[in-house]
Design a protein around this motif. Structure first.
Motif, short mmCIF file in Angstrom:
data_model
loop_
_atom_site.label_atom_id
_atom_site.label_comp_id
_atom_site.label_asym_id
_atom_site.label_seq_id
_atom_site.Cartn_x
_atom_site.Cartn_y
_atom_site.Cartn_z
N LEU A 149 -74.52 2.32 -49.67
CA LEU A 149 -73.69 2.06 -48.48
C LEU A 149 -73.64 0.59 -48.06
O LEU A 149 -72.67 0.16 -47.43
CB LEU A 149 -74.20 2.92 -47.31
CG LEU A 149 -74.02 4.42 -47.50
CD1 LEU A 149 -74.74 5.19 -46.40
CD2 LEU A 149 -72.54 4.80 -47.54
N LYS A 150 -74.68 -0.17 -48.36
CA LYS A 150 -74.71 -1.60 -48.03
C LYS A 150 -74.34 -1.87 -46.57
O LYS A 150 -73.50 -2.73 -46.26
CB LYS A 150 -73.80 -2.38 -48.97
CG LYS A 150 -74.16 -2.18 -50.44
CD LYS A 150 -73.17 -2.89 -51.37
CE LYS A 150 -73.54 -2.75 -52.82
NZ LYS A 150 -73.34 -1.40 -53.38
N ALA A 151 -74.98 -1.15 -45.66
CA ALA A 151 -74.73 -1.38 -44.23
C ALA A 151 -75.34 -2.72 -43.81
O ALA A 151 -76.33 -3.16 -44.38
CB ALA A 151 -75.33 -0.25 -43.41
N LYS A 152 -74.72 -3.36 -42.80
CA LYS A 152 -75.22 -4.67 -42.37
C LYS A 152 -76.41 -4.56 -41.43
O LYS A 152 -77.22 -5.47 -41.33
CB LYS A 152 -74.08 -5.46 -41.71
CG LYS A 152 -73.01 -5.89 -42.74
CD LYS A 152 -71.93 -6.76 -42.15
CE LYS A 152 -70.84 -6.00 -41.42
NZ LYS A 152 -70.09 -5.02 -42.23
N ASN A 153 -76.52 -3.42 -40.73
CA ASN A 153 -77.64 -3.25 -39.80
C ASN A 153 -77.88 -1.75 -39.58
O ASN A 153 -77.05 -0.92 -39.96
CB ASN A 153 -77.36 -3.97 -38.48
CG ASN A 153 -76.02 -3.53 -37.90
OD1 ASN A 153 -75.81 -2.34 -37.60
ND2 ASN A 153 -75.08 -4.47 -37.76
N PRO A 154 -79.03 -1.39 -38.97
CA PRO A 154 -79.36 0.03 -38.80
C PRO A 154 -78.28 0.83 -38.07
O PRO A 154 -77.97 1.96 -38.47
CB PRO A 154 -80.66 -0.01 -38.00
CG PRO A 154 -81.31 -1.28 -38.41
CD PRO A 154 -80.16 -2.26 -38.57
N LEU A 155 -77.70 0.22 -37.03
CA LEU A 155 -76.69 0.94 -36.26
C LEU A 155 -75.49 1.31 -37.14
O LEU A 155 -74.95 2.41 -37.07
CB LEU A 155 -76.24 0.06 -35.08
CG LEU A 155 -75.61 0.82 -33.91
CD1 LEU A 155 -76.65 1.71 -33.25
CD2 LEU A 155 -75.02 -0.16 -32.90
N GLU A 156 -75.10 0.35 -37.97
CA GLU A 156 -73.96 0.60 -38.87
C GLU A 156 -74.30 1.69 -39.88
O GLU A 156 -73.46 2.54 -40.20
CB GLU A 156 -73.59 -0.70 -39.60
CG GLU A 156 -72.26 -0.59 -40.33
CD GLU A 156 -71.82 -1.92 -40.94
OE1 GLU A 156 -71.11 -2.67 -40.25
OE2 GLU A 156 -72.19 -2.19 -42.10
N LEU A 157 -75.56 1.69 -40.36
CA LEU A 157 -75.97 2.73 -41.31
C LEU A 157 -75.86 4.12 -40.66
O LEU A 157 -75.34 5.06 -41.27
CB LEU A 157 -77.41 2.47 -41.78
CG LEU A 157 -77.92 3.42 -42.87
CD1 LEU A 157 -77.16 3.22 -44.18
CD2 LEU A 157 -79.41 3.21 -43.12
N ILE A 210 -83.35 7.43 -36.95
CA ILE A 210 -83.20 7.01 -35.55
C ILE A 210 -84.58 6.74 -34.94
O ILE A 210 -84.80 5.69 -34.33
CB ILE A 210 -82.45 8.10 -34.72
CG1 ILE A 210 -80.97 8.09 -35.12
CG2 ILE A 210 -82.59 7.83 -33.21
CD1 ILE A 210 -80.19 9.29 -34.59
N SER A 211 -85.53 7.65 -35.18
CA SER A 211 -86.85 7.42 -34.58
C SER A 211 -87.58 6.28 -35.28
O SER A 211 -88.29 5.50 -34.65
CB SER A 211 -87.67 8.70 -34.52
OG SER A 211 -88.21 8.99 -35.77
N PHE A 212 -87.36 6.14 -36.59
CA PHE A 212 -87.97 5.00 -37.31
C PHE A 212 -87.43 3.67 -36.77
O PHE A 212 -88.19 2.73 -36.51
CB PHE A 212 -87.71 5.11 -38.81
CG PHE A 212 -88.14 3.91 -39.60
CD1 PHE A 212 -89.48 3.72 -39.93
CD2 PHE A 212 -87.22 2.94 -39.98
CE1 PHE A 212 -89.88 2.59 -40.63
CE2 PHE A 212 -87.62 1.81 -40.69
CZ PHE A 212 -88.96 1.64 -41.01
N PHE A 213 -86.11 3.57 -36.59
CA PHE A 213 -85.51 2.31 -36.11
C PHE A 213 -85.95 2.02 -34.67
O PHE A 213 -86.12 0.86 -34.29
CB PHE A 213 -83.98 2.38 -36.19
CG PHE A 213 -83.45 2.41 -37.61
CD1 PHE A 213 -84.08 1.69 -38.63
CD2 PHE A 213 -82.31 3.13 -37.93
CE1 PHE A 213 -83.59 1.72 -39.94
CE2 PHE A 213 -81.82 3.17 -39.23
CZ PHE A 213 -82.46 2.46 -40.23
N LYS A 214 -86.14 3.08 -33.85
CA LYS A 214 -86.60 2.87 -32.47
C LYS A 214 -88.00 2.30 -32.45
O LYS A 214 -88.31 1.41 -31.66
CB LYS A 214 -86.59 4.21 -31.71
CG LYS A 214 -85.27 4.46 -31.02
CD LYS A 214 -85.36 5.68 -30.11
CE LYS A 214 -83.98 6.01 -29.56
NZ LYS A 214 -83.85 7.44 -29.27
#
Ligand SMILES: [Zn+2]
Length: 226
Positions: A149-157, A210-214
């Protein structure tokens, strides 16, 4: 684990891999014996003693591969599940995609078990894996998703996960909502289609992420070059 489909499929295996035999132990049939690691010219590198057993969801998941001669450490760092000591041949989301149409035991041995063991031989000799490797647990899954997916940041992923689960499939000339200047069909469409095969898994991983990024607000997504 007893699996009728697996027990039926393994009947053909000893004709192709003549060092593997079918064992019947307490009503469960599985494969036991040796797999040779040879290169394209027939040069012999290594031999592993293995057991290959049915898994609950075979052929839509890999069977279970066990290396029984202690040729490598049975720890996560050597790509072994510490819970049951079976070999971790690929990250789970990719395993599900690879098995989506059913994967026969012979294909599994040729395309996954032998390359996995060959990689272990390479690491034993050279100290690292020839073709790179995924990390373990959640990091490995993030790397896998990012390779697609090559997302630029966690939110985009997470936004991508959401659209994949919702079967996002815009019209042919539509621009990609992530790449802006390119048409969706030329950049993210293939990865989206592939991951749409594992929507249930993506949903659960999305919640875990989501919980990992938080908990890790400074975490930076790996950015694959290719
Ligand atoms: Zn795109």
């Amino acid at each position: 684990m007893k699996n009728e489909c697996f027990e039926n499929d393994i009947k053909a295996v000893p004709y192709i891999f003549n060092k593997l035999k079918i064992i019947d132990h307490e009503g469960e049939q599985f494969l036991h014996g040796q797999l040779d690691i040879v290169d394209a010219s027939g040069k012999h590198y290594d031999t592993y003693t293995v057991e290959i057993k049915g898994s609950k969801d075979y052929p839509y998941r890999f069977p279970k591969l066990y290396e029984t001669d202690d040729s490598f450490l049975k720890i996560a760092d050597w790509h072994v599940y510490e819970s049951d000591k079976s070999c971790c041949v690929d990250v789970t989301p990719n395993e599900i995609i690879l098995c989506k149409d059913g994967l026969s035991i012979i294909d599994y041995i040729k395309r996954f078990a032998i390359p996995y063991l060959a990689n272990q031989t390479f690491r034993k000799r050279e100290g690292y894996y020839l073709y790179g490797e995924y990390s373990h647990g959640i990091f490995g899954r993030i790397e896998f998703y990012q390779s697609k997916l090559k997302a630029k940041n966690p939110l985009e992923l997470l936004k991508m996960f959401d659209l994949i689960i919702k079967d996002y499939n815009p019209s042919r000339p539509a621009f990609c909502p992530f790449c802006y200047k390119t048409k969706f069909r030329t950049c993210h469409r293939t990865a989206f289609k592939e991951l749409q095969n594992i929507k249930a898994f993506l949903y659960n991983d999305g919640i875990a992420l989501i919980s990992f990024f938080k908990k890790n607000p400074d975490y930076k997504l790996p950015q694959p070059s290719a």
